[in-house]
Write a protein that holds these residues in place. Structure first.
Motif, mmCIF file in Angstrom:
data_model
loop_
_atom_site.group_PDB
_atom_site.id
_atom_site.type_symbol
_atom_site.label_atom_id
_atom_site.label_comp_id
_atom_site.label_asym_id
_atom_site.label_seq_id
_atom_site.Cartn_x
_atom_site.Cartn_y
_atom_site.Cartn_z
ATOM 1 N N ASN A 153 -96.112 30.726 -12.176
ATOM 2 C CA ASN A 153 -96.464 31.468 -13.384
ATOM 3 C C ASN A 153 -95.344 32.445 -13.747
ATOM 4 O O ASN A 153 -95.094 33.419 -13.036
ATOM 5 C CB ASN A 153 -97.779 32.233 -13.152
ATOM 6 N N HIS A 154 -94.689 32.180 -14.872
ATOM 7 C CA HIS A 154 -93.573 33.009 -15.330
ATOM 8 C C HIS A 154 -94.154 34.172 -16.140
ATOM 9 O O HIS A 154 -94.392 34.060 -17.337
ATOM 10 C CB HIS A 154 -92.636 32.157 -16.192
ATOM 11 N N VAL A 155 -94.380 35.302 -15.492
ATOM 12 C CA VAL A 155 -95.119 36.412 -16.103
ATOM 13 C C VAL A 155 -94.236 37.249 -17.025
ATOM 14 O O VAL A 155 -94.689 37.746 -18.051
ATOM 15 C CB VAL A 155 -95.760 37.298 -15.004
ATOM 16 N N LEU A 156 -92.979 37.445 -16.661
ATOM 17 C CA LEU A 156 -92.008 38.106 -17.530
ATOM 18 C C LEU A 156 -90.849 37.140 -17.743
ATOM 19 O O LEU A 156 -90.281 36.633 -16.765
ATOM 20 C CB LEU A 156 -91.501 39.413 -16.912
ATOM 21 N N THR A 157 -90.505 36.902 -18.997
ATOM 22 C CA THR A 157 -89.499 35.887 -19.293
ATOM 23 C C THR A 157 -88.375 36.483 -20.146
ATOM 24 O O THR A 157 -88.402 36.413 -21.372
ATOM 25 C CB THR A 157 -90.129 34.685 -20.027
ATOM 26 N N GLY A 158 -87.434 37.094 -19.467
ATOM 27 C CA GLY A 158 -86.262 37.601 -20.165
ATOM 28 C C GLY A 158 -86.520 38.831 -20.999
ATOM 29 O O GLY A 158 -86.184 38.894 -22.184
ATOM 30 N N VAL A 159 -87.112 39.871 -20.390
ATOM 31 C CA VAL A 159 -87.455 41.092 -21.116
ATOM 32 C C VAL A 159 -86.241 42.023 -21.193
ATOM 33 O O VAL A 159 -85.628 42.350 -20.177
ATOM 34 C CB VAL A 159 -88.637 41.822 -20.444
ATOM 35 N N ASP A 160 -85.911 42.438 -22.413
ATOM 36 C CA ASP A 160 -84.884 43.454 -22.659
ATOM 37 C C ASP A 160 -85.560 44.646 -23.331
ATOM 38 O O ASP A 160 -86.265 44.471 -24.328
ATOM 39 C CB ASP A 160 -83.787 42.923 -23.585
ATOM 40 N N LEU A 161 -85.348 45.834 -22.788
ATOM 41 C CA LEU A 161 -85.985 47.024 -23.351
ATOM 42 C C LEU A 161 -85.138 48.244 -23.039
ATOM 43 O O LEU A 161 -84.629 48.385 -21.924
ATOM 44 C CB LEU A 161 -87.386 47.203 -22.758
ATOM 45 N N LEU A 162 -85.001 49.121 -24.019
ATOM 46 C CA LEU A 162 -84.219 50.346 -23.865
ATOM 47 C C LEU A 162 -85.081 51.528 -24.303
ATOM 48 O O LEU A 162 -85.665 51.508 -25.383
ATOM 49 C CB LEU A 162 -82.961 50.268 -24.748
ATOM 50 N N ILE A 163 -85.184 52.543 -23.450
ATOM 51 C CA ILE A 163 -85.956 53.738 -23.785
ATOM 52 C C ILE A 163 -85.048 54.957 -23.635
ATOM 53 O O ILE A 163 -84.505 55.213 -22.552
ATOM 54 C CB ILE A 163 -87.198 53.878 -22.888
ATOM 55 N N GLU A 164 -84.902 55.709 -24.716
ATOM 56 C CA GLU A 164 -84.047 56.896 -24.713
ATOM 57 C C GLU A 164 -84.829 58.126 -24.243
ATOM 58 O O GLU A 164 -86.066 58.135 -24.217
ATOM 59 C CB GLU A 164 -83.508 57.148 -26.128
ATOM 60 N N LYS A 165 -84.091 59.167 -23.903
ATOM 61 C CA LYS A 165 -84.720 60.412 -23.470
ATOM 62 C C LYS A 165 -85.612 60.966 -24.575
ATOM 63 O O LYS A 165 -85.258 60.916 -25.749
ATOM 64 C CB LYS A 165 -83.641 61.436 -23.114
#
Length: 250
Positions: A22-34
């Motif tokens: 089961n591929h639960v996360l498939t290539g997640v890109d995420l950026l969170i700034e201060k």
């Protein structure tokens, strides 16, 4: 300024997570700034909780990188306990120690992990509990508190050591509807104070009011993201439209 001072608080680069086949996360890109508040939405099973568990190293990624203030925390050499000490976490269930008074629950990690002197930890704990309407509960045991009060205690515990990042995973889902508001008010106040927050919630009206950015997850990937106005009022993807129609018209 150094490159690190410009680094995002959290960055996920092509993150994959599998449980068996089961591929639960498939290539997640995420950026969170201060100081940014990012809210994950999506159906159960879309990968929101797994994503948050990988950030706190409860689950190890199978591929990709996660950076916390520029440090690669998915590097096998990264010290798990030291990474977790930099992140505040609140889950659905409060996980308070029933045999310990509120103030001891709140200050335990500060004293044991961060080596904060006991008197300093108590002073800071009492101050935070008082600020968030729990000043009269300092010496109570958790079973004497309502669910909403217990969850607020759990949030105070998570923020006592000024974490770089706060993870809030469905923190109202186990609460009676009458108690949800008091917990969400506390999250609003944390936003106003500049906390950097990644949270998952089914409370769409709250997500709209508190988020700087909404991230819609679908089948293990980020399908759409934008301001609350963009995602809620003009979703581009059919799956986003279908999800929002289902959760806002029941």
């Amino acid at each position: 300024m150094s490159a690190l001072e410009h680094a995002a608080v959290l960055e996920l680069r092509d993150v994959h997570k599998l449980f068996g086949e089961n591929h639960v996360l498939t290539g997640v890109d995420l950026l969170i700034e201060k100081h940014e508040v990012v809210v994950l939405i999506g159906a159960s099973g879309s990968g929101k909780s797994t994503l948050m568990r990988t950030v706190n190293l409860i689950e190890r990624v199978d591929d990709g990188q996660i950076l916390l203030s520029g440090d690669d925390i998915t590097d096998p050499r990264a010290a798990t306990d030291k990474v977790r000490a930099r992140i505040g976490v609140v889950f659905q269930h409060f996980n308070l120690f029933p045999h310990m008074r509120v103030i001891d629950n709140v200050t335990l990690a500060a004293r044991k992990v961060h080596r904060m002197p006991a008197d300093e930890a108590r002073t800071k704990g009492v101050d935070l509990l008082t600020r968030f309407g729990l000043g009269d509960k300092v010496d109570e045991y958790p079973d004497r508190l309502s669910g909403g009060q217990q969850q607020r205690v759990a949030i105070v515990r998570a923020i006592l050591t000024d974490p770089e990042l706060l993870l809030l995973d469905e923190i109202t889902s186990a609460l009676d509807p009458m108690l949800v508001g008091e917990v969400l008010d506390l999250v609003r106040s944390l936003k106003d104070q500049g906390s950097t927050i990644l949270m998952a919630t089914h409370e769409m009206s709250f997500a709209r009011s508190v988020a700087d950015r909404i991230v819609f997850m679908h089948q293990g990937r980020i399908l759409e993201q934008g301001t609350p106005e963009q995602v809620f009022d003009a979703p581009r993807e059919a799956a986003t439209q279908e999800f929002l129609a289902r959760v806002t018209h029941r």
